[in-house]
Design a protein around this motif. Structure first.
Motif, mmCIF file in Angstrom:
data_model
loop_
_atom_site.group_PDB
_atom_site.id
_atom_site.type_symbol
_atom_site.label_atom_id
_atom_site.label_comp_id
_atom_site.label_asym_id
_atom_site.label_seq_id
_atom_site.Cartn_x
_atom_site.Cartn_y
_atom_site.Cartn_z
ATOM 1 N N ASP A 177 15.963 -8.112 -37.915
ATOM 2 C CA ASP A 177 16.956 -7.287 -38.616
ATOM 3 C C ASP A 177 16.498 -6.848 -40.007
ATOM 4 O O ASP A 177 17.125 -5.985 -40.616
ATOM 5 C CB ASP A 177 18.271 -8.075 -38.784
ATOM 6 C CG ASP A 177 18.859 -8.460 -37.445
ATOM 7 O OD1 ASP A 177 18.379 -7.902 -36.431
ATOM 8 O OD2 ASP A 177 19.774 -9.294 -37.416
ATOM 9 N N ILE A 178 15.415 -7.472 -40.498
ATOM 10 C CA ILE A 178 15.041 -7.246 -41.899
ATOM 11 C C ILE A 178 14.842 -5.766 -42.200
ATOM 12 O O ILE A 178 15.422 -5.216 -43.130
ATOM 13 C CB ILE A 178 13.753 -8.040 -42.260
ATOM 14 C CG1 ILE A 178 14.062 -9.544 -42.249
ATOM 15 C CG2 ILE A 178 13.257 -7.638 -43.642
ATOM 16 C CD1 ILE A 178 12.895 -10.418 -42.618
ATOM 17 N N ARG A 179 14.063 -5.100 -41.356
ATOM 18 C CA ARG A 179 13.743 -3.684 -41.579
ATOM 19 C C ARG A 179 15.002 -2.850 -41.757
ATOM 20 O O ARG A 179 15.132 -2.081 -42.709
ATOM 21 C CB ARG A 179 12.986 -3.170 -40.356
ATOM 22 C CG ARG A 179 11.603 -2.683 -40.658
ATOM 23 C CD ARG A 179 11.054 -2.030 -39.403
ATOM 24 N NE ARG A 179 10.462 -0.752 -39.738
ATOM 25 C CZ ARG A 179 9.292 -0.643 -40.345
ATOM 26 N NH1 ARG A 179 8.625 -1.713 -40.680
ATOM 27 N NH2 ARG A 179 8.795 0.542 -40.638
ATOM 28 N N GLN A 180 15.911 -3.062 -40.810
ATOM 29 C CA GLN A 180 17.143 -2.284 -40.817
ATOM 30 C C GLN A 180 17.962 -2.580 -42.068
ATOM 31 O O GLN A 180 18.513 -1.682 -42.699
ATOM 32 C CB GLN A 180 17.920 -2.639 -39.553
ATOM 33 C CG GLN A 180 18.992 -1.644 -39.184
ATOM 34 C CD GLN A 180 20.059 -2.307 -38.335
ATOM 35 O OE1 GLN A 180 19.781 -3.305 -37.654
ATOM 36 N NE2 GLN A 180 21.261 -1.778 -38.378
ATOM 37 N N ARG B 253 8.479 -3.763 -50.266
ATOM 38 C CA ARG B 253 7.962 -5.032 -49.763
ATOM 39 C C ARG B 253 8.703 -6.202 -50.452
ATOM 40 O O ARG B 253 8.958 -7.235 -49.838
ATOM 41 C CB ARG B 253 6.465 -5.050 -50.052
ATOM 42 C CG ARG B 253 5.724 -6.255 -49.667
ATOM 43 C CD ARG B 253 5.124 -6.158 -48.269
ATOM 44 N NE ARG B 253 5.057 -7.510 -47.734
ATOM 45 C CZ ARG B 253 5.508 -7.898 -46.558
ATOM 46 N NH1 ARG B 253 6.035 -7.021 -45.741
ATOM 47 N NH2 ARG B 253 5.442 -9.142 -46.182
ATOM 48 N N GLN B 254 9.053 -6.024 -51.733
ATOM 49 C CA GLN B 254 9.705 -7.107 -52.463
ATOM 50 C C GLN B 254 11.157 -7.279 -52.035
ATOM 51 O O GLN B 254 11.663 -8.395 -51.993
ATOM 52 C CB GLN B 254 9.611 -6.870 -53.976
ATOM 53 C CG GLN B 254 8.183 -6.629 -54.394
ATOM 54 C CD GLN B 254 7.883 -7.035 -55.823
ATOM 55 O OE1 GLN B 254 8.319 -8.077 -56.286
ATOM 56 N NE2 GLN B 254 7.108 -6.223 -56.510
ATOM 57 N N VAL B 255 11.813 -6.169 -51.706
ATOM 58 C CA VAL B 255 13.179 -6.280 -51.176
ATOM 59 C C VAL B 255 13.102 -6.926 -49.789
ATOM 60 O O VAL B 255 13.941 -7.756 -49.418
ATOM 61 C CB VAL B 255 13.855 -4.894 -51.127
ATOM 62 C CG1 VAL B 255 15.244 -4.995 -50.517
ATOM 63 C CG2 VAL B 255 13.947 -4.293 -52.516
ATOM 64 N N HIS B 256 12.052 -6.562 -49.059
ATOM 65 C CA HIS B 256 11.794 -7.152 -47.739
ATOM 66 C C HIS B 256 11.633 -8.673 -47.868
ATOM 67 O O HIS B 256 12.226 -9.448 -47.108
ATOM 68 C CB HIS B 256 10.513 -6.507 -47.198
ATOM 69 C CG HIS B 256 10.257 -6.783 -45.752
ATOM 70 N ND1 HIS B 256 9.702 -7.950 -45.305
ATOM 71 C CD2 HIS B 256 10.471 -6.034 -44.637
ATOM 72 C CE1 HIS B 256 9.588 -7.919 -43.991
ATOM 73 N NE2 HIS B 256 10.050 -6.757 -43.561
#
Lengths: 309, 330
Positions: free
Chosen positions: A123-126, A108-111
């Motif tokens: 695109d965030i998920r990918q 979640r924090q990298v997200h």
């Protein structure tokens, strides 16, 4: 990519009672970073390394004043520009896992980092998945909380927060504190890869040995100023210009292992002349009256009147 | 699961120890108190006309002539069978009085609890996020004032303003007078609850707001807040993404622990508003020397406060991942 010239940072502090005093912690600091380059900033604690990072990002506390020039991609880095660029064009890799929210899973924090970097929502998920696999982090790590990840994984997660965006300049603030040599090498490798991918990397560290493993240039900080910006090969070739850099090099275990005698002066008791004068073996009267300016000697900037071409 | 079993067993053991201590203490205190059980039973008028023989007869029948230990054991035996005795004030079994009275109090306390939780934490977050500004100062002043104002005084103030001057709220009781209980509408109940609940919530708001503020200020100075800022997050964003998450646990725990204060506060609040809850019954029992009811309420409140503290303890263990997954105690 980044040019820092004559940067000074001072703090307004309350002395005894209500009298204010100015504490100058960075004086005439210089640094230059190009794309595809790892520039190590080396100095002992209190030499202004971390403050430089905070000054570039514009996250110094409110009681700090800055003077001098910071240019990013040729244009002055104003407060507004800093606010719009930090996290996006300039990213920070922090020291330790304590810079992550203890109650939020690391995925979640990298997200969050990707969202803050301006990655399009779709695109965030990918991108997060991509970054996780790039740093060999299993996707199960995403659900783990910071206290659950091991030291090695924590390093990679911290690098991932900076690599998930498209930042051009990456500032790694002391990324290898007290780590196992294998982990140090791995982390430094990641920084090298980021530079090879076209980014500029500033590696802030007190570990000259680690810095030399990966850096193209080494800026030596002392008492809030830049004493020398040496090219990495200068160390091995005996081409160093400043007596402090030479002493640092000699103090390494694989060399003569002689510690530099004395201590760095306090910010509220700086000498009038050269900041290194009270510990310098070459000191002369001229050193005591005036602070030497940065000049080019054998192709690299140095702040010493005794350095010869 | 294993953890839950261990937790329940240990808490039940704690509760039993606590109740045993309360039983001994209550019995001792009542037996040394100046209340004469026979006087309290027959009432003031009969007390004068009663002969010493009649008095001795009652004492013998009740076992009052027995030594303290024997009396205690007999009383404890009844207690363990669930017999709390008869209330002399309400002419009902103590259990029945507590059950009906607590229902009324439960509404009041639940509403006050919810209100103080929402309002207190919102104020605290607002103050913490704007620490040092006029908004923060105003909220802090408000919170300190509320914390230091006595509950009964606030109750009277609200009554004077809303019920006497503006006449928009009822002046007393839980239902309108002259209306049959089954005809009372939900709105009428709520209308009667507003002022008492508002008064009671005041106890929690101040401390919760100040605590939440302190915690949020600490969070905003943390390394992870600085890192979020370095990533380009605004203060509002940091509060939303990291502040709320980290502030929620301590705030929730404080709210559960605050249940004990709520119980104490309800006595004064219910008295001022004439609200027929457990707090009002406590005052009645004390005034009329209704020992069985008083003892029953003591036990009930001990269990209630214990439950509040247990919930606080449990919330940490169930919500905080560091304890839930890692088993790290702080």
């Amino acid at each position: 990519m980044l040019t820092v010239q004559n940067l000074s940072v001072s703090f307004t502090q309350y002395d005894t009672g209500l009298t204010q005093k100015q504490l100058t912690v960075i004086t005439d600091l210089d640094l230059h970073v190009n794309a595809r380059e790892v520039v190590a900033v080396v100095g002992s604690s209190g030499s202004g390394k971390s403050l430089l990072a905070h000054a570039v990002l514009g996250i110094l506390p409110h009681n700090a004043q800055i003077s001098g020039t910071i240019l990013f991609k040729g244009e002055p880095l104003t407060r507004q520009r800093q606010a719009s660029l930090r996290g996006k064009a300039i990213a920070l890799i922090p020291q330790s896992i304590s810079y992550l929210d203890p109650l939020m899973p690391v995925g979640r924090q990298v997200h969050q980092a990707a969202r803050r970097a301006g990655v399009a929502t779709t695109d965030i998920r990918q991108r997060v998945d991509h970054t996780f696999s790039r740093y060999e982090l299993a996707s199960t790590v995403k659900q783990q909380y910071p206290f659950q990840v091991s030291g090695g994984m924590a390093r990679r997660v911290l690098v991932a927060t900076a690599a998930v965006g498209q930042a051009d300049l990456i500032i790694a603030d002391e990324p290898t504190p007290g780590l196992h040599p294998d982990l140090v090498a791995e982390t430094l490798n990641h920084l090298r890869q980021l530079a090879s991918a076209g980014k500029g990397v500033i590696l802030i560290t007190h570990d000259l040995e680690a810095a030399l493993q990966v850096a193209d240039k080494v800026a030596v900080f002392y008492a809030g100023t830049t004493l020398e910006i040496a090219i990495a090969e200068d160390f091995v070739n005996g081409n160093l210009r400043h007596p402090y850099t030479q002493a640092l090099w000699r103090s390494l275990p694989q060399n003569e292992f002689i510690p530099v005698p004395g201590a760095q002066p306090n910010p509220d008791a700086l000498p009038d002349g050269c900041l290194f004068s009270d510990r310098c073996p070459l000191v002369t009267d001229a050193c005591l009256t005036e602070r030497p300016s940065l000049r080019l000697v054998r192709g690299a900037p140095v702040r010493c009147i005794h350095a010869e071409g | 699961m294993n953890f839950l079993i261990r937790f329940t067993v240990s808490k039940l053991l704690h509760l039993m120890l606590l109740l045993a201590a309360v039983a001994v203490l209550t019995f001792l205190l009542v037996s040394v108190s100046p209340i004469d059980p026979i006087d309290a039973y027959v009432g003031a008028a009969r007390r004068v006309t009663m002969t010493d023989e009649q008095r001795a007869l009652i004492a013998q029948r009740w076992g009052l002539d027995q030594p303290l230990i024997t009396r205690f054991i007999r009383w404890l035996g009844q207690l363990l069978q669930g017999n709390l005795g008869e209330s002399m004030t309400y002419h009902q079994s103590v259990a029945a009085v507590i059950a009906t009275r607590f229902q009324a109090s439960l509404w009041l306390m639940a509403l006050a609890w919810l209100f103080s939780g929402v309002f207190g934490s919102t104020l605290g977050i607002l103050a913490g996020a704007t620490a040092g500004s006029w908004c923060d100062r105003l909220i802090r002043l408000y919170a300190y004032t509320l914390s230091s104002a006595p509950v009964f005084w606030i109750a009277l103030l609200l009554l004077v303003i809303f019920s006497v001057n503006w006449q928009i709220t009822p002046i007393c009781c839980a239902t309108p007078p002259g209306v049959l209980l089954q005809d009372v509408t939900l709105w009428q109940r709520l209308h009667h609850l507003i002022l008492p609940a508002l008064t009671l919530s005041v106890i929690g708001i101040g401390s919760l707001a100040l605590h939440t503020r302190e915690k949020l200020v600490e969070i905003l100075q943390s390394n992870y807040a600085l890192f979020a800022r370095a990533q380009g997050e605004t203060t509002t964003g940091i509060v939303l993404h990291h502040g709320l998450r980290n502030v929620a646990l301590p705030a929730l725990t404080l709210q559960f622990v605050g249940l004990s204060e709520l119980f104490g506060g309800s006595v004064l609040t219910e008295k001022v508003f004439g609200y027929p809850g457990l707090g009002d019954a406590t005052v009645q029992a004390a005034i009329r020397s209704d020992v069985p009811l008083l003892v029953g309420i003591v036990f009930f409140s001990a269990i209630f406060v214990f439950a509040g503290n247990t919930l606080a303890d449990l919330s940490y263990r169930l919500i905080d991942p560091r304890i839930r997954i890692g088993g790290i105690e702080r």
